[in-house]
Design an enzyme around this catalytic site. Structure first.
Site, PDB file in Angstrom:
ATOM      1  N   SER A  67     -16.594 -29.453  23.160  1.00  0.00           N
ATOM      2  CA  SER A  67     -17.248 -30.275  22.332  1.00  0.00           C
ATOM      3  C   SER A  67     -16.287 -31.239  21.806  1.00  0.00           C
ATOM      4  CB  SER A  67     -17.735 -29.501  21.147  1.00  0.00           C
ATOM      5  OG  SER A  67     -18.300 -29.997  20.311  1.00  0.00           O
ATOM      6  N   TYR A  94     -16.195 -24.145  13.220  1.00  0.00           N
ATOM      7  CA  TYR A  94     -17.025 -24.457  14.867  1.00  0.00           C
ATOM      8  C   TYR A  94     -15.832 -25.171  15.479  1.00  0.00           C
ATOM      9  CZ  TYR A  94     -19.683 -26.376  18.585  1.00  0.00           C
ATOM     10  OH  TYR A  94     -19.937 -26.596  19.893  1.00  0.00           O
TER      11      TYR A  94
END
Length: 306
Positions: free
Chosen positions: A156, A169
């Protein structure tokens, strides 16, 4: 490092068999569809294809039936060693082998760091970081003797930079970046390619199903920081509502492009984000690679540098 948009090569490619994790929805499902569209055999894994994921499994199989390639669905929970081992064995048996693996299965957890409990952090790390390790360890005994193959790790943009409310995250994806990078070095002499794909923010089930920090009692002193985090999310929402919002197909095409790229020519990292975060991630990728490669050469590790 390169940045990808929705375009892809029109050249004829050799059909391959690709295992994709986390295909019941979101980027994983779109990736499976695009790979089948390009003529590949896809082994699409999900946790409960005979249960709560049954509709998704049937839809993917139907999509495969109408594509140049095909889609097989296999049960797999990346959080469970036995499930992963059984799923990979079933994939190899049903498809006749594997050429590539896309480690996609993940979920997002958001919230001020102090509000995220230890059990929540352990769970997201188990899915987003240990899960890909389980899958990779299960498939490498099949790929190593062949001295060929491809491992794609869906990281990501948040794996390269973080903002308030995204620490847990980002930690899971930063860890995945390091794990995948080490695999790229270790597997290069064995003829196995490793590439990292870094999506930006996309309207997908990942965003819709994100989990918030559970301990709201810890938030009383964070009003100012929460306001800043909220402003950031408003900017992301504005991008989604814009005239040309990010399309999950962009990520699927980037993954499919890697599968279609000849062995030994696949890039280290691919940022998939046409917006502000993508520019920053691309700059971080470029700024990190040169000094890292130079250090490895100085240490006598030039053979693993690409």
């Amino acid at each position: 490092m390169i940045t990808k948009t929705a375009s892809h090569s029109e050249e004829t490619t050799v059909p391959q068999t690709v295992l994709v994790t986390g295909t019941s929805s979101g980027l994983g499902r779109r990736t499976a569809e695009v790979l089948a569209e390009r003529g590949h055999t896809v082994v699409a894994t999900m946790r409960a294809p005979q249960g709560r994921d049954r509709a998704a499994a049937e839809a993917l199989i139907k999509t495969g039936d109408g594509s140049p390639g095909r889609i097989l669905v296999v049960e797999m929970d990346v959080r469970d060693d036995e499930s992963v081992d059984a799923g990979v064995a079933a994939a190899i048996e049903r498809a006749g082998g594997l050429d590539a693996v896309v480690n996609n299965a993940a979920y997002a957890i958001t919230g001020i760091g102090e509000s995220v409990t230890s059990s929540q952090l352990l769970d997201v790390l188990d899915t987003n970081l240990v899960g890909p390790q389980r899958v990779t360890r299960a498939v490498l005994p099949h790929l190593r003797p062949r001295r060929s193959g491809l491992l794609v790790f869906l990281s990501s943009g948040a794996g390269r930079l973080t903002v308030p409310g995204m620490g847990a995250y980002s930690a899971s994806k930063s860890g995945l970046e390091a794990l995948a990078q080490a695999y790229r070095y270790e597997l290069r002499p064995l003829g196995i390619d490793v590439s990292i794909v870094q999506p930006g923010a996309f309207p997908s089930n990942l965003a819709a199903s994100q989990v918030a920090g559970a301990d709201e009692n810890r938030l009383a002193d964070y009003a100012e920081v929460l306001q800043l985090a909220g402003a950031f999310m408003q900017q992301i929402g504005a991008i989604f509502a814009g005239p040309q919002p990010p399309d999950p197909r962009e990520v699927a095409d980037a993954v499919a492009d890697l599968v279609d790229t000849p062995s030994g020519q696949r890039p280290e990292r691919v940022s998939v984000d046409r917006f502000m975060l993508g520019r920053a991630v691309t700059a971080i990728n470029a700024g990190t690679k040169a000094p890292t490669d130079a250090l490895l050469r100085e240490l006598g590790l030039g053979a693993v540098v690409s």
